[in-house]
Design a protein around this motif. Structure first.
Motif: not given
Length: 271
Positions: A206-226
């Motif tokens: 979970l941590t890895q998948a979210a971190a990968k998206e965030f560091t790759n620049g995706r910013t539209d899924r904060d609510a999804y990861w929460a």
């Protein structure tokens, strides 16, 4: 994971899965592991299959023998094939792989090899490795997506140095530039990569998948990861394991909803 073992001479992508780690080996020793058109075409399909395998938690990309990948085997292309399109499709599939990816590099990592290495999340190399981005030697316009990825990794100045000159740099230069995460003495690459891959398999997907998206620049899924974090149980398990001084058993795992090359994945507790 010893890529230095003897290998068949025909060009192929070989892969296996053991203890949560998928290893993809570029095998074309007759041409320093240059990627043929068939290998470029095959890589996205190989990655799709590994992304869908629940046993896979980490992916390692390496080359057989003393070389990672010396670029593209131009002689393998037919007249109607666009070599850039093939390489970019493979690169984007690798960048979109939903789990941590690590390039284990020895020897030449040039042209398409650097393209693939840059698409991985992490890069470990052995002393003596060489790196280069060489389209200026051929009068080729390097793809925009590949240029942006390289510049994001090493900064605009180093990206321009590599692209303008097509000169090779040594492993120490690549480490200073930020292209490499670690540089290992000769003979220690495989052991270090295996040890670090085991570390990654023990951590929260979970941590890895979210971190990968965030560091790759995706910013539209904060609510999804929460939402994923709230329903996963991983946080409770991690805290409990810490207090009890035991190894955590995280349950969240990625489950692709579409071809992994889209970069989209959903998560669910394992089991």
């Amino acid at each position: 994971m010893d890529a230095a073992q003897d290998a068949p001479q025909e060009a192929a992508l070989r892969h296996n899965v053991a203890d949560g780690v998928a290893t993809v080996v570029i095998a074309h020793p007759a041409k320093r592991n240059a990627m043929t058109a068939a290998m470029w075409r095959a890589l996205p399909e190989v990655l799709d299959g590994l992304a869908a395998d629940p046993a896979v938690r980490v992916l390692v990309l390496t080359g057989v023998g003393p070389t990672f990948c010396a670029g593209a085997d131009i002689s393998s292309l037919t007249g109607d094939e666009d070599p850039q399109a093939l390489a970019v499709a493979a690169e984007e599939a690798l960048a979109a792989f939903p789990k941590p990816t690590l390039a284990a590099i020895r020897g030449f990592c040039v042209g398409g090899g650097s393209q693939l290495a840059a698409a991985c999340d992490l890069r470990f190399a052995e002393e003596g490795a060489s790196f280069g981005v060489t389209p200026a030697k051929l009068g080729i316009v390097y793809p925009a997506s590949s240029t942006r990825r390289l510049a994001a990794l090493v900064g605009p100045a180093v990206a321009k140095y590599l692209l303008f000159s097509a000169e090779l740099i040594d492993a120490e230069h690549a480490l200073r530039a930020g292209f490499l995460n670690e540089l290992l003495p000769a003979g220690q690459l495989d052991e270090r990569v295996a040890d670090f891959a085991r570390v990654l398999t023990s951590r929260s997907q979970l941590t890895q998948a979210a971190a990968k998206e965030f560091t790759n620049g995706r910013t539209d899924r904060d609510a999804y990861w929460a939402e994923q974090a709230a329903g996963s149980g991983d946080t409770a398990e991690g805290v409990a394991a810490f207090l009890q001084r035991r190894t955590p058993s995280f349950g969240w795992t990625t489950a692709p909803t579409a071809a992994p090359t889209t970069g989209r994945a959903t998560g669910r507790p394992a089991g």
